[in-house]
Motif scaffolding. Structure first.
Motif, PDB file in Angstrom:
ATOM      1  N   PRO A  93      41.744  46.300  55.682  1.00  0.00           N
ATOM      2  CA  PRO A  93      41.769  45.219  54.693  1.00  0.00           C
ATOM      3  C   PRO A  93      42.375  45.672  53.373  1.00  0.00           C
ATOM      4  CG  PRO A  93      39.553  46.092  54.943  1.00  0.00           C
ATOM      5  CD  PRO A  93      40.371  46.713  56.024  1.00  0.00           C
ATOM      6  N   VAL A  94      43.063  44.770  52.722  1.00  0.00           N
ATOM      7  CA  VAL A  94      43.590  45.024  51.395  1.00  0.00           C
ATOM      8  C   VAL A  94      42.546  44.609  50.372  1.00  0.00           C
ATOM      9  CG1 VAL A  94      45.346  44.348  49.708  1.00  0.00           C
ATOM     10  CG2 VAL A  94      46.004  44.782  52.073  1.00  0.00           C
ATOM     11  N   VAL A  95      42.291  45.472  49.421  1.00  0.00           N
ATOM     12  CA  VAL A  95      41.329  45.189  48.358  1.00  0.00           C
ATOM     13  C   VAL A  95      42.083  45.138  47.040  1.00  0.00           C
ATOM     14  CG1 VAL A  95      39.258  45.966  47.164  1.00  0.00           C
ATOM     15  CG2 VAL A  95      39.481  46.318  49.626  1.00  0.00           C
ATOM     16  N   SER A  96      41.975  44.031  46.351  1.00  0.00           N
ATOM     17  CA  SER A  96      42.691  43.839  45.094  1.00  0.00           C
ATOM     18  C   SER A  96      41.699  43.710  43.952  1.00  0.00           C
ATOM     19  CB  SER A  96      43.570  42.588  45.178  1.00  0.00           C
ATOM     20  OG  SER A  96      44.364  42.453  44.028  1.00  0.00           O
ATOM     21  N   ARG A  97      41.627  44.731  43.116  1.00  0.00           N
ATOM     22  CA  ARG A  97      40.722  44.759  41.965  1.00  0.00           C
ATOM     23  C   ARG A  97      39.299  44.361  42.359  1.00  0.00           C
ATOM     24  NH1 ARG A  97      44.657  45.423  37.807  1.00  0.00           N
ATOM     25  NH2 ARG A  97      43.276  45.560  36.023  1.00  0.00           N
ATOM     26  N   GLY A  98      38.836  44.965  43.439  1.00  0.00           N
ATOM     27  CA  GLY A  98      37.469  44.731  43.877  1.00  0.00           C
ATOM     28  C   GLY A  98      37.272  43.534  44.772  1.00  0.00           C
ATOM     29  N   VAL A  99      38.325  42.763  45.032  1.00  0.00           N
ATOM     30  CA  VAL A  99      38.237  41.584  45.889  1.00  0.00           C
ATOM     31  C   VAL A  99      38.920  41.882  47.219  1.00  0.00           C
ATOM     32  CG1 VAL A  99      38.828  39.145  46.151  1.00  0.00           C
ATOM     33  CG2 VAL A  99      38.252  40.052  43.888  1.00  0.00           C
ATOM     34  N   ASP A 115      36.360  43.414  37.405  1.00  0.00           N
ATOM     35  CA  ASP A 115      37.779  43.783  37.447  1.00  0.00           C
ATOM     36  C   ASP A 115      38.693  42.571  37.496  1.00  0.00           C
ATOM     37  OD1 ASP A 115      37.541  46.538  37.334  1.00  0.00           O
ATOM     38  OD2 ASP A 115      37.268  46.745  39.486  1.00  0.00           O
ATOM     39  N   THR A 116      38.186  41.454  37.987  1.00  0.00           N
ATOM     40  CA  THR A 116      39.000  40.258  38.168  1.00  0.00           C
ATOM     41  C   THR A 116      38.359  39.057  37.483  1.00  0.00           C
ATOM     42  OG1 THR A 116      40.047  40.924  40.244  1.00  0.00           O
ATOM     43  CG2 THR A 116      39.816  38.578  39.865  1.00  0.00           C
ATOM     44  N   VAL A 117      39.185  38.322  36.742  1.00  0.00           N
ATOM     45  CA  VAL A 117      38.773  37.048  36.151  1.00  0.00           C
ATOM     46  C   VAL A 117      39.749  35.997  36.650  1.00  0.00           C
ATOM     47  CG1 VAL A 117      38.345  35.747  34.045  1.00  0.00           C
ATOM     48  CG2 VAL A 117      37.894  38.212  34.088  1.00  0.00           C
ATOM     49  N   SER A 118      39.302  35.157  37.557  1.00  0.00           N
ATOM     50  CA  SER A 118      40.158  34.141  38.154  1.00  0.00           C
ATOM     51  C   SER A 118      39.460  32.789  38.085  1.00  0.00           C
ATOM     52  CB  SER A 118      40.470  34.484  39.617  1.00  0.00           C
ATOM     53  OG  SER A 118      41.261  33.482  40.226  1.00  0.00           O
ATOM     54  N   VAL A 119      40.179  31.790  37.576  1.00  0.00           N
ATOM     55  CA  VAL A 119      39.637  30.443  37.417  1.00  0.00           C
ATOM     56  C   VAL A 119      40.554  29.456  38.128  1.00  0.00           C
ATOM     57  CG1 VAL A 119      38.942  28.654  35.792  1.00  0.00           C
ATOM     58  CG2 VAL A 119      38.647  31.068  35.180  1.00  0.00           C
ATOM     59  N   GLY A 120      40.004  28.669  39.036  1.00  0.00           N
ATOM     60  CA  GLY A 120      40.791  27.673  39.755  1.00  0.00           C
ATOM     61  C   GLY A 120      40.953  26.398  38.955  1.00  0.00           C
ATOM     62  N   TYR A 121      41.713  26.486  37.872  1.00  0.00           N
ATOM     63  CA  TYR A 121      41.824  25.358  36.946  1.00  0.00           C
ATOM     64  C   TYR A 121      42.643  24.197  37.485  1.00  0.00           C
ATOM     65  CZ  TYR A 121      46.373  27.463  35.805  1.00  0.00           C
ATOM     66  OH  TYR A 121      47.641  27.981  35.881  1.00  0.00           O
ATOM     67  N   GLU A 122      43.398  24.410  38.567  1.00  0.00           N
ATOM     68  CA  GLU A 122      44.193  23.307  39.125  1.00  0.00           C
ATOM     69  C   GLU A 122      43.340  22.336  39.935  1.00  0.00           C
ATOM     70  OE1 GLU A 122      46.994  22.356  38.418  1.00  0.00           O
ATOM     71  OE2 GLU A 122      48.388  24.001  37.995  1.00  0.00           O
ATOM     72  N   ALA A 123      42.059  22.665  40.150  1.00  0.00           N
ATOM     73  CA  ALA A 123      41.201  21.796  40.957  1.00  0.00           C
ATOM     74  C   ALA A 123      41.128  20.386  40.387  1.00  0.00           C
ATOM     75  CB  ALA A 123      39.803  22.398  41.073  1.00  0.00           C
ATOM     76  N   SER A 132      50.544  43.999  37.774  1.00  0.00           N
ATOM     77  CA  SER A 132      50.936  43.430  39.065  1.00  0.00           C
ATOM     78  C   SER A 132      49.752  43.158  39.981  1.00  0.00           C
ATOM     79  CB  SER A 132      51.931  44.356  39.767  1.00  0.00           C
ATOM     80  OG  SER A 132      51.307  45.547  40.187  1.00  0.00           O
ATOM     81  N   THR A 133      48.557  43.626  39.633  1.00  0.00           N
ATOM     82  CA  THR A 133      47.357  43.335  40.423  1.00  0.00           C
ATOM     83  C   THR A 133      46.429  42.363  39.705  1.00  0.00           C
ATOM     84  OG1 THR A 133      46.050  45.164  39.506  1.00  0.00           O
ATOM     85  CG2 THR A 133      47.476  45.672  41.377  1.00  0.00           C
ATOM     86  N   MET A 134      46.853  41.819  38.568  1.00  0.00           N
ATOM     87  CA  MET A 134      45.975  41.002  37.731  1.00  0.00           C
ATOM     88  C   MET A 134      46.100  39.514  37.993  1.00  0.00           C
ATOM     89  SD  MET A 134      46.209  42.701  33.931  1.00  0.00           S
ATOM     90  CE  MET A 134      45.185  44.103  33.490  1.00  0.00           C
ATOM     91  N   CYS A 135      45.015  38.806  37.715  1.00  0.00           N
ATOM     92  CA  CYS A 135      45.051  37.349  37.586  1.00  0.00           C
ATOM     93  C   CYS A 135      45.225  37.009  36.107  1.00  0.00           C
ATOM     94  CB  CYS A 135      43.769  36.729  38.115  1.00  0.00           C
ATOM     95  SG  CYS A 135      43.495  36.977  39.885  1.00  0.00           S
ATOM     96  N   VAL A 136      45.428  35.728  35.818  1.00  0.00           N
ATOM     97  CA  VAL A 136      45.742  35.343  34.450  1.00  0.00           C
ATOM     98  C   VAL A 136      44.602  35.674  33.490  1.00  0.00           C
ATOM     99  CG1 VAL A 136      44.966  32.943  34.721  1.00  0.00           C
ATOM    100  CG2 VAL A 136      46.710  33.486  33.016  1.00  0.00           C
ATOM    101  N   GLY A 137      43.360  35.560  33.959  1.00  0.00           N
ATOM    102  CA  GLY A 137      42.233  35.917  33.090  1.00  0.00           C
ATOM    103  C   GLY A 137      42.238  37.381  32.727  1.00  0.00           C
ATOM    104  N   ASP A 138      42.521  38.245  33.713  1.00  0.00           N
ATOM    105  CA  ASP A 138      42.601  39.677  33.453  1.00  0.00           C
ATOM    106  C   ASP A 138      43.696  39.978  32.441  1.00  0.00           C
ATOM    107  OD1 ASP A 138      41.054  39.443  35.743  1.00  0.00           O
ATOM    108  OD2 ASP A 138      42.590  40.269  37.057  1.00  0.00           O
ATOM    109  N   ALA A 139      44.844  39.315  32.631  1.00  0.00           N
ATOM    110  CA  ALA A 139      45.999  39.585  31.774  1.00  0.00           C
ATOM    111  C   ALA A 139      45.750  39.157  30.331  1.00  0.00           C
ATOM    112  CB  ALA A 139      47.238  38.877  32.325  1.00  0.00           C
TER     113      ALA A 139
END
Length: 473
Positions: A63-69, A177-185, A336-343
């Motif tokens: 499995p690929v793990v991206s910033r703890g996910v 490590d990751t801050v991701s928000v599904g704001y398009e919902a 390159s491994t970040m979501c917009v919240g992380d960035a």
């Protein structure tokens, strides 16, 4: 063995391999959790940028793990892809993170399916793309079969854990490590409430674990969006058909994707019955947009652009290789491994002059190099006439995706005889470089955007205000 992202001499994540773990060189701490890997050669440049990319058919056994996910195995492409663009590779049920039981037993706002389908990237190579299709609970009350909206998300990031389909299942990810928000919902659910089905693309390389996301690449995004519309017709249980009117919807990165898709639909996907396109705050001129995001709260997006384009274009790669410093190498690999919240937290308000050997900004360096500028000019949206009516909206105070370049796209289209409804959203200045001038129009214009597109899906004729171009607002 699992793929591991390595870097070119510029520090760019090389596409010869793929891993999305955070480098200890950047974080300053050791991450000993299982599945995590240290990015090899971030500062040493272990892999030559001229090596070929792994084909989209490459697969991993770990499995690929991206910033703890941990990225679900679904997102790993198979060894072979179907021959036709838009053909489904696989599907599975997708539990929506925001859903409630309906009175008739069906979930509201609908039933979702995760999907992988074939597309073609900007180099002409087949590529696997993931996304999601949502069959709405609401009935379609307009004429004809249930219509379809192909939605292109705004900026989510470059790490695989940032994929829009992943966000539909996990609307909020906070793991340190990751801050991701599904704001398009909100936009997705408002469209579903009209009775239209919605298909969402994850774009090329976002979610799929075999390559880097080619952020704001005009052709990649357009193809991925149009092929998502094709793929939706074959989803088991879907009520949309080849005859279903189709709309394109997107804001910011998504606005650029929908705008580019409207231009390329006649040549790339004439079988998609395009009824209308909403393009909100589209980044049509990346030279201008680079200046807007450099030093802003969204400065991390500049790193995503540089990494994505340098991976795909040898000329841009050579310019980056020649001008990036050690700090820049580490930043591009880390971002390159970040979501917009992380960035926002990690690189907000950073100036790209800190990443270069000369102290000049990346925009200045690219503007001074004819090869790099030509490569960026190929990404310009507006050289082709879009198919069908388009509604283009942009905030007059937008300084992240500058208002002037978005308006210029409307002018360019009008001069080509397109049917354009241009709407300048006149709000006060809500703060320079802090995203508010860019994000507030996303919300304030959403109702009008959904209503306009619903009218097109209902077969109602659109008006055009091209007569007012190019008069300045």
């Amino acid at each position: 063995m699992s793929r591991k992202r390595t870097t070119s001499s510029s520090g760019l994540p090389a596409s010869v391999s793929r891993s999305t773990t955070r480098p200890a060189e950047v974080t300053g701490r050791r991450d000993a959790r299982p599945g995590r890997r240290v990015l090899a050669g971030v500062l040493a440049g272990a892999v030559c940028a001229c090596l070929p990319a792994l084909p989209a058919s490459a697969a991993t056994t770990e499995p690929v793990v991206s910033r703890g996910v941990t990225i679900p195995a679904f997102y790993t492409p198979p060894t072979e892809l179907p021959g036709a663009n838009g053909a489904l590779v696989r599907t599975e049920a997708l539990p929506l993170g925001l859903s409630i039981p309906g009175l008739d037993g069906r979930p509201m706002p609908g039933t979702a399916t995760r999907l992988m389908y074939r597309s073609t990237d900007s180099t002409g190579q087949p590529v696997a793309v993931t996304g999601a299709y949502i069959e709405p609970s609401a009935a379609w009350k307009g004429p004809g079969p249930r219509p379809l909206v192909a939605l292109a998300s705004g900026t989510m990031g470059q790490g695989d854990q940032c994929a829009p389909s992943f966000a539909l299942q996990n609307p909020l990810t906070l793991n340190g490590d990751t801050v991701s928000v599904g704001y398009e919902a909100l936009a997705i659910y408002r469209l579903l409430a009209t009775g239209a089905a919605v298909v969402v693309t994850d774009y090329v390389g976002l979610g799929t674990t075999d390559r880097l996301h080619t952020y704001v690449n005009r052709v990649d995004q357009a193809h991925a969006l149009l092929d998502a519309a094709r793929a939706a017709r074959s989803v088991p249980g879907a009520s949309v058909t080849a005859a279903s009117r189709t709309g394109l919807y997107g804001y910011s990165q998504g606005g650029g994707a929908s705008a580019a898709a409207a231009e390329l639909q006649p040549s790339y996907a004439p079988d998609v019955p395009l009824a209308g396109t909403y393009a909100g705050a589209p980044p049509a001129d990346l030279t201008s947009v680079m200046k807007g995001i450099d030093g802003s709260a969204l400065a991390g997006a500049l790193a995503w652009s540089i990494s994505g384009f340098a991976q795909a274009d040898p000329d841009l790669r050579a310019v980056v290789d020649a001008n990036i410093n050690a700090t820049g190498k580490a930043a591009l690999a880390d971002a390159s491994t970040m979501c917009v919240g992380d960035a926002l937290f990690g690189y907000g308000f950073t100036k790209s002059s800190k990443w270069t050997t000369s102290g000049k900004t990346m925009g200045e360096i690219i503007a001074a190099d004819s090869r790099a500028q030509a490569a960026l000019d190929k990404q310009r949206i507006g050289a082709l006439k879009p198919a069908g009516p388009v509604r283009l909206a942009t905030g007059v105070q937008d300084d992240i995706v500058p208002h002037a370049q978005a308006r210029q796209l409307a002018v360019d289209w009008c001069r080509k005889g397109a049917q354009v409804t241009y709407d300048a959203i006149n709000l006060p200045n809500l703060g320079d470089k802090i995203l508010t001038n860019h994000l507030v129009p996303l919300i304030t214009d959403q109702g009008d955007a959904v209503s306009w597109l619903t009218d097109r899906l209902s077969g109602k004729a659109a008006t055009s205000n091209c007569w007012s171009m190019p008069i300045q607002p």
